[in-house]
Design a protein around this motif. Structure first.
Motif, PDB file in Angstrom:
ATOM      1  N   LEU A   1       0.851  -1.192   0.000  1.00 52.39           N
ATOM      2  CA  LEU A   1       0.000   0.000   0.000  1.00 52.39           C
ATOM      3  C   LEU A   1       0.884   1.239   0.000  1.00 52.39           C
ATOM      4  CD1 LEU A   1      -2.926   1.174   0.439  1.00 52.39           C
ATOM      5  CD2 LEU A   1      -2.328   1.273   2.861  1.00 52.39           C
ATOM      6  N   ILE A   2       0.592   2.175  -0.888  1.00 51.60           N
ATOM      7  CA  ILE A   2       1.373   3.410  -0.896  1.00 51.60           C
ATOM      8  C   ILE A   2       0.431   4.592  -1.049  1.00 51.60           C
ATOM      9  CG2 ILE A   2       3.330   2.227  -1.949  1.00 51.60           C
ATOM     10  CD1 ILE A   2       1.829   4.773  -4.099  1.00 51.60           C
ATOM     11  N   ASP A   3       0.973   5.797  -0.922  1.00 51.50           N
ATOM     12  CA  ASP A   3       0.147   7.000  -1.032  1.00 51.50           C
ATOM     13  C   ASP A   3       0.980   8.088  -1.697  1.00 51.50           C
ATOM     14  OD1 ASP A   3      -2.047   8.649  -0.676  1.00 51.50           O
ATOM     15  OD2 ASP A   3      -1.396   9.315   1.311  1.00 51.50           O
ATOM     16  N   SER A   4       0.626   8.434  -2.932  1.00 48.62           N
ATOM     17  CA  SER A   4       1.372   9.470  -3.657  1.00 48.62           C
ATOM     18  C   SER A   4       0.458  10.676  -3.885  1.00 48.62           C
ATOM     19  CB  SER A   4       1.901   8.896  -4.974  1.00 48.62           C
ATOM     20  OG  SER A   4       0.864   8.721  -5.908  1.00 48.62           O
ATOM     21  N   PRO A   5       1.026  11.833  -4.245  1.00 47.55           N
ATOM     22  CA  PRO A   5       0.215  13.054  -4.274  1.00 47.55           C
ATOM     23  C   PRO A   5      -0.908  13.071  -5.323  1.00 47.55           C
ATOM     24  CG  PRO A   5       2.550  13.597  -4.170  1.00 47.55           C
ATOM     25  CD  PRO A   5       2.456  12.127  -4.446  1.00 47.55           C
ATOM     26  N   ASN A   6      -1.945  13.844  -5.002  1.00 51.86           N
ATOM     27  CA  ASN A   6      -3.026  14.111  -5.954  1.00 51.86           C
ATOM     28  C   ASN A   6      -2.541  15.004  -7.088  1.00 51.86           C
ATOM     29  OD1 ASN A   6      -5.022  12.714  -4.569  1.00 51.86           O
ATOM     30  ND2 ASN A   6      -5.543  14.455  -3.296  1.00 51.86           N
ATOM     31  N   ILE A   7      -1.606  15.891  -6.743  1.00 52.31           N
ATOM     32  CA  ILE A   7      -1.074  16.824  -7.737  1.00 52.31           C
ATOM     33  C   ILE A   7       0.140  16.199  -8.410  1.00 52.31           C
ATOM     34  CG2 ILE A   7       0.091  19.056  -8.021  1.00 52.31           C
ATOM     35  CD1 ILE A   7      -1.671  20.078  -5.702  1.00 52.31           C
ATOM     36  N   ASN A   8       0.160  16.225  -9.722  1.00 55.56           N
ATOM     37  CA  ASN A   8       1.286  15.669 -10.498  1.00 55.56           C
ATOM     38  C   ASN A   8       1.822  16.749 -11.425  1.00 55.56           C
ATOM     39  OD1 ASN A   8       0.305  12.183 -11.189  1.00 55.56           O
ATOM     40  ND2 ASN A   8       0.498  13.297  -9.271  1.00 55.56           N
TER      41      ASN A   8
ATOM     42  N   LEU B   1      -4.281  17.742 -11.430  1.00 53.34           N
ATOM     43  CA  LEU B   1      -4.846  16.799 -10.478  1.00 53.34           C
ATOM     44  C   LEU B   1      -4.896  15.449 -11.179  1.00 53.34           C
ATOM     45  CD1 LEU B   1      -7.499  19.168  -9.024  1.00 53.34           C
ATOM     46  CD2 LEU B   1      -5.605  18.120  -7.804  1.00 53.34           C
TER      47      LEU B   1
ATOM     48  N   GLY C   1       1.473   7.590 -10.150  1.00 51.29           N
ATOM     49  CA  GLY C   1       2.240   7.765  -8.910  1.00 51.29           C
ATOM     50  C   GLY C   1       2.943   6.486  -8.487  1.00 51.29           C
TER      51      GLY C   1
ATOM     52  N   ILE D   1       6.089   5.768 -11.579  1.00 49.02           N
ATOM     53  CA  ILE D   1       7.319   6.574 -11.529  1.00 49.02           C
ATOM     54  C   ILE D   1       8.201   6.191 -10.341  1.00 49.02           C
ATOM     55  CG2 ILE D   1       6.349   8.519 -12.811  1.00 49.02           C
ATOM     56  CD1 ILE D   1       5.955   9.976 -10.184  1.00 49.02           C
ATOM     57  N   ASN D   2       7.641   5.472  -9.369  1.00 44.63           N
ATOM     58  CA  ASN D   2       8.449   5.007  -8.242  1.00 44.63           C
ATOM     59  C   ASN D   2       8.748   3.517  -8.333  1.00 44.63           C
ATOM     60  OD1 ASN D   2       8.912   7.299  -6.402  1.00 44.63           O
ATOM     61  ND2 ASN D   2       6.696   7.455  -6.559  1.00 44.63           N
TER      62      ASN D   2
ATOM     63  N   LYS E   1      -8.079   9.763  -4.219  1.00 41.51           N
ATOM     64  CA  LYS E   1      -8.935  10.511  -5.120  1.00 41.51           C
ATOM     65  C   LYS E   1      -8.369  10.510  -6.531  1.00 41.51           C
ATOM     66  CE  LYS E   1     -12.024  12.094  -2.129  1.00 41.51           C
ATOM     67  NZ  LYS E   1     -12.506  13.398  -1.777  1.00 41.51           N
TER      68      LYS E   1
ATOM     69  N   PHE F   1       8.185  12.341  -7.235  1.00 40.12           N
ATOM     70  CA  PHE F   1       8.571  12.709  -8.609  1.00 40.12           C
ATOM     71  C   PHE F   1      10.082  12.823  -8.785  1.00 40.12           C
ATOM     72  CE2 PHE F   1       4.692  15.223  -7.377  1.00 40.12           C
ATOM     73  CZ  PHE F   1       3.779  14.317  -7.866  1.00 40.12           C
TER      74      PHE F   1
ATOM     75  N   ASP G   1       5.916  11.131  -1.078  1.00 34.14           N
ATOM     76  CA  ASP G   1       5.222   9.847  -1.174  1.00 34.14           C
ATOM     77  C   ASP G   1       5.347   9.099   0.146  1.00 34.14           C
ATOM     78  OD1 ASP G   1       5.148  10.458  -3.888  1.00 34.14           O
ATOM     79  OD2 ASP G   1       5.450   8.370  -4.473  1.00 34.14           O
ATOM     80  N   TYR G   2       4.275   8.437   0.553  1.00 37.46           N
ATOM     81  CA  TYR G   2       4.382   7.434   1.597  1.00 37.46           C
ATOM     82  C   TYR G   2       4.575   6.082   0.926  1.00 37.46           C
ATOM     83  CZ  TYR G   2       2.969  10.701   5.198  1.00 37.46           C
ATOM     84  OH  TYR G   2       2.933  11.744   6.069  1.00 37.46           O
TER      85      TYR G   2
ATOM     86  N   ALA H   1       2.788   4.242   4.459  1.00 41.14           N
ATOM     87  CA  ALA H   1       1.344   4.361   4.219  1.00 41.14           C
ATOM     88  C   ALA H   1       0.573   3.550   5.262  1.00 41.14           C
ATOM     89  CB  ALA H   1       0.991   3.892   2.806  1.00 41.14           C
TER      90      ALA H   1
ATOM     91  N   GLU I   1       0.953  19.581  -0.179  1.00 39.15           N
ATOM     92  CA  GLU I   1      -0.211  18.694  -0.106  1.00 39.15           C
ATOM     93  C   GLU I   1      -0.022  17.868   1.151  1.00 39.15           C
ATOM     94  OE1 GLU I   1      -1.159  16.502  -3.702  1.00 39.15           O
ATOM     95  OE2 GLU I   1      -2.090  14.906  -2.526  1.00 39.15           O
TER      96      GLU I   1
END
Lengths: 555, 555
Positions: free
Chosen positions: A59-66, A157, A164, A167-168, A189, B20, B31-32, B37, B206
């Motif tokens: 599980l990961i969490d990357s930004p809404n804004i790219n 957005l 996300g 790219i990682n 989102k 990024f 990023d988490y 996360a 963010e």
């Protein structure tokens, strides 16, 4: 039950409603209220249970804004578009293909000219004022913003959470100790500037999605997941050859209907997830994309569709993304998004390599020259044009060197299969499949499974007096401390309170009566059977915990 | 442990890293990763346990995108600004107050002229090239976008989640059956176009926030929450009179240091939340805002600060928002964001009311005339200027009518107290407070509590052979099915595997050895004591469940 019943209940009981209503609303945006936000959380937690705990994806969490580089590489800045047409009299905007579909339900886009011809032939005018429509133009569906001071950096957005992850790729490869296959998932989102949002949660401009990107060695396209019996799962398939069949996944794969084993596995996993949260399995089917619907790089793609009063709606896509996204990001960033595969026997080889000329590259790429050099020097020597960030690297910007090397590894771009879930549509379908009218009372009941229900248990004192309320409050308190979300209600008859609890899907109601004060027992009533049993109040937490856990883990 | 150790660990073990990176990064975005996360999820789930399950606040979810009307009303489009100054030679941008603070750590903004003078006096130049700096200008920190086709509707990414709650006050009031006080909470993203983001998770563009808006009858400003002993909680307070004291919350309230009971309660709740997740209680303090720091409508505001190697950082704000936000939304939308209070004895009164003139209002407000009329007619009759949406309603746009009425209710704007949590900063502080070096090995250990830990248990076969690996896989599988996030590892010595598990905070390790094959027992090793016990493998799920639940619920 129908869509309208769900929308009425949703508004009245705090499940969802249109956002910004006191300011006339903004179409395509919805709020989840106190009941809906809990249901959504529970659906997401169940998804995470399956994908993260059982399937062991990260599980990961990357930004809404790219930043735009990411979406230039993925192709979204160019091809993430719909055709829009405006009324030449009143200015109203329409999605061109939808206007055609209203008069010609089978319409599928083929060419621009054909689309224009159809609008003419069908005599389509503005739905508001009857005015003529403009020639359709491409409309990019991404929402843009600017980051930082001054003019700012153009960013978007995200239209999907997937980029996300791509790219990682390198940190994830490290996390999984350089071993394929592995999956990386993200819940969050997504944003699309839809031309015509509609039907509440069905087409939103800001929506909740859960995506998994699963990376494979292209030579071993197989997911050995948690469920060893998955290939025995039977599902309904609508093939792109027009068949509508129920098949074992293993057979569908053997017959070549489903092209890749991971796609078969994730079709089964999607089916079991939807079944587990309470979607009616009789109303689930998987529709294969037609060859012309597929992206050019994709071999196979299936939509999971659920039947609702709005017809069959797509709630999940299971797609072969091939090597496309990683390839694009390699070309745009110069990063080494490869896996290294050890050769059984190292080879002695003559190596030919490009060697970049610093000065020349600086003059072409400015600050980006080091990336350009890195990219150039990572390439096989060919006579093809060499393009980096859209610019050609001319022949005088490099030389070609030759040397001997022992080749121990070969590098390869991983292959990606993606299951992608629309959480809002799943929630909306679930509500429709769960709502029914209880025959003897005429009251509505939401048949949510205990692990999906917003509250796990309701606590009622028979009357709010004689110490029953104090006893009920004590039991409520214990249950809360034990990590249950509890609904306390002491107003109106017990029948009314049952009805109120049923309507938002609370699976169990505990009633405290005069006997409780004598012997410490309470009644526990189950929502769907309305059967009651009497048990000691001390047994409640463990009993409830077991019931809920069993529901979550029955897959 | 220091910030740098945390950042190094975070990158190496998949907790967090700059977003990024293959495209040179974008400052203010992180990023988490797979470990981070999960930790973030667990912090948020603990927060929800306290605020939703124990304090019975309503969890909701409103959009990240807000149309400009919402943020015009809240004041953000006007006042949500920092002062920015640009280098006149190289164009670099700076936050003016931060430049001053670097040379004058005590600096607090008072007036614009004073700020300009300070920059001159201190001889502040561009940090990059030494160039002269431009006169500071206001820079709005909101990120904007356009929604819909054509020119689109100006909208913003929300700078806080709070406004999405205020504008829906009426549905929430209904949900709580018209009874105050009640709390509504939201966990989600916030966005600020920071001029100079810094120190990874410390100042992001963010970010993750968890906010509670608690609505009170202004006459009864008291939160009778879950913790009946809260006023006995002792906390360290830095008052705006310069005292640094440890006090019982009840005493701080009695002495008038803390101005309102709910603020005292939520200070205590914040303390207990942070303690529960594992923040060192010796490094928590609450700092009262100075009168000049307070918004004009606010009586009292406290920041919770946690000490880290970056100094004391603000992780939570507990603010009196008074009636300000609801009042603003009433004035801008015309919606009745009031509570009705029944009078003990109804009064016969002569009522004077404005009566709007439809034609005149249409000519001034166009499509908005009905709202303007509704707003006008909701007002007490006065001689003051009447302003709606920034425009004056002239006297010829209404008449005044008089009639008799029985007044049974009086209406009032609720009072709001807001605890607001920065999840990323809390996570960062927690990592710093949790990381230590084990003395006898020199390896790093992350002392995360079991309910916060990314994985609940690690499973190791003593060797990956002789059937030990198969047995370990079976146990792993059972634990996964029972809803534990499990970390399986079979590579390297047991010591190495313990070290790897310790470093990401896994609290328990289960080892399968030859005895397991004989009698079904395993060893369970606790991370911090490194003590081991032997128990039957069948006892594991319940044992672990109890240990984790106990940790979550010890508050």
């Amino acid at each position: 039950m129908q869509y309208q019943d769900v929308v009425e209940l949703a508004k009245r009981r705090g499940i969802f409603w249109p956002s910004f209503e006191i300011y006339n609303g903004l179409s395509g945006f919805y709020d989840y209220g106190p009941v809906g936000a809990l249901i959504k959380d529970n659906i997401i937690n169940t998804w995470k249970y399956i994908f993260v705990e059982l399937e062991q994806m990260a599980l990961i969490d990357s930004p809404n804004i790219n930043p735009e580089e990411v979406l230039d590489a993925s192709g979204h800045t160019k091809v993430f578009t719909d055709y829009i047409t405006y009324c030449e009299r009143c200015g109203e905007a329409y999605r061109a293909d939808e206007l055609i579909k209203k008069k010609m339900p089978d319409y599928e886009f083929t060419t621009y000219d054909d689309m224009v011809k159809k609008i003419e032939e069908l005599g389509i005018k503005c739905e508001k004022c009857g005015g003529n429509l403009s020639r359709p133009e491409k409309f990019n569906l991404m929402l843009s913003t600017k980051i930082g001071p001054g003019k700012g950096k153009t960013s978007y957005l995200r239209p999907e959470t997937a980029q996300g992850i791509f790219i990682n790729f390198l940190p994830y490869l490290r996390y999984f100790r350089e071993k394929l296959p592995f999956g990386v998932v993200q819940v969050g989102k997504g944003f699309r500037n839809e031309i015509s949002p509609r039907q509440s949660l069905l087409r939103l401009r800001e929506f909740n999605m859960a995506e998994a990107e699963v990376f494979f060695d292209p030579e071993y396209l197989e997911w050995k997941g948690f469920f060893q019996d998955m290939m025995d799962q039977r599902v309904r398939l609508l093939t792109n050859r027009g068949e509508d069949v129920e098949l074992r996944l293993g057979d569908a794969l053997k017959k070549g209907i489903i092209k890749q084993q991971p796609i078969a596995y994730f079709i089964g996993l999607t089916f079991r997830f939807l079944k587990n949260i309470g979607i009616d399995t009789e109303r689930i089917r998987f529709r294969q994309h037609h060859p012309e619907e597929l992206a050019h790089y994709s071999k196979d793609c299936w939509d999971c569709e659920v039947e609702t009063s709005n017809g069959w709606i797509e709630v999940t896509g299971i797609a072969d993304r091939n090597q496309y996204d990683l390839k694009q990001h390699i070309e745009h960033s110069g990063a080494d998004l490869y896996i290294l595969k050890k050769l059984e026997t190292p080879k002695n080889i003559k190596v030919k390599r490009f060697k970049g000329n610093e000065e020349k590259l600086k003059s072409i790429f400015g600050n980006e020259w080091e990336r350009a050099k890195k990219y150039l020097e990572s390439l096989e020597v060919t006579n093809n044009q060499i393009i980096f960030q859209g610019k050609r690297i001319p022949e005088d910007a490099y030389s070609i060197i030759e040397y001997d090397e022992k080749e121990e590894y070969t590098k390869e771009i991983p292959w990606v299969i993606e299951p992608s879930f629309g959480i809002d549509r799943i929630l909306l379908s679930l509500l429709e499949h769960s709502l029914y009218t209880r025959e003897n009372t005429g009251y509505k009941v939401l048949r949510l499974k205990p692990h999906i229900s917003p509250y796990k248990v309701a606590v009622f004192p028979l009357m709010p007096k004689d110490g029953l309320d104090k006893e009920a409050r004590d039991i409520e308190r214990i249950l809360r401390t034990e990590n249950f979300n509890v609904y306390y209600d002491e107003s109106g008859s017990i029948g009314k309170r049952y009805a109120r609890a049923d309507e938002i899907g609370i699976p169990y109601c505990v009633t405290i009566d005069y006997q409780t004060l004598k012997d410490g027992t309470v009644t526990l009533r189950e929502r769907d059977t309305t059967q009651q049993e009497r048990l000691g109040k001390d047994e409640l937490p463990e009993k409830l915990r077991r019931l809920i856990l069993k529901c979550l883990t029955s897959i």
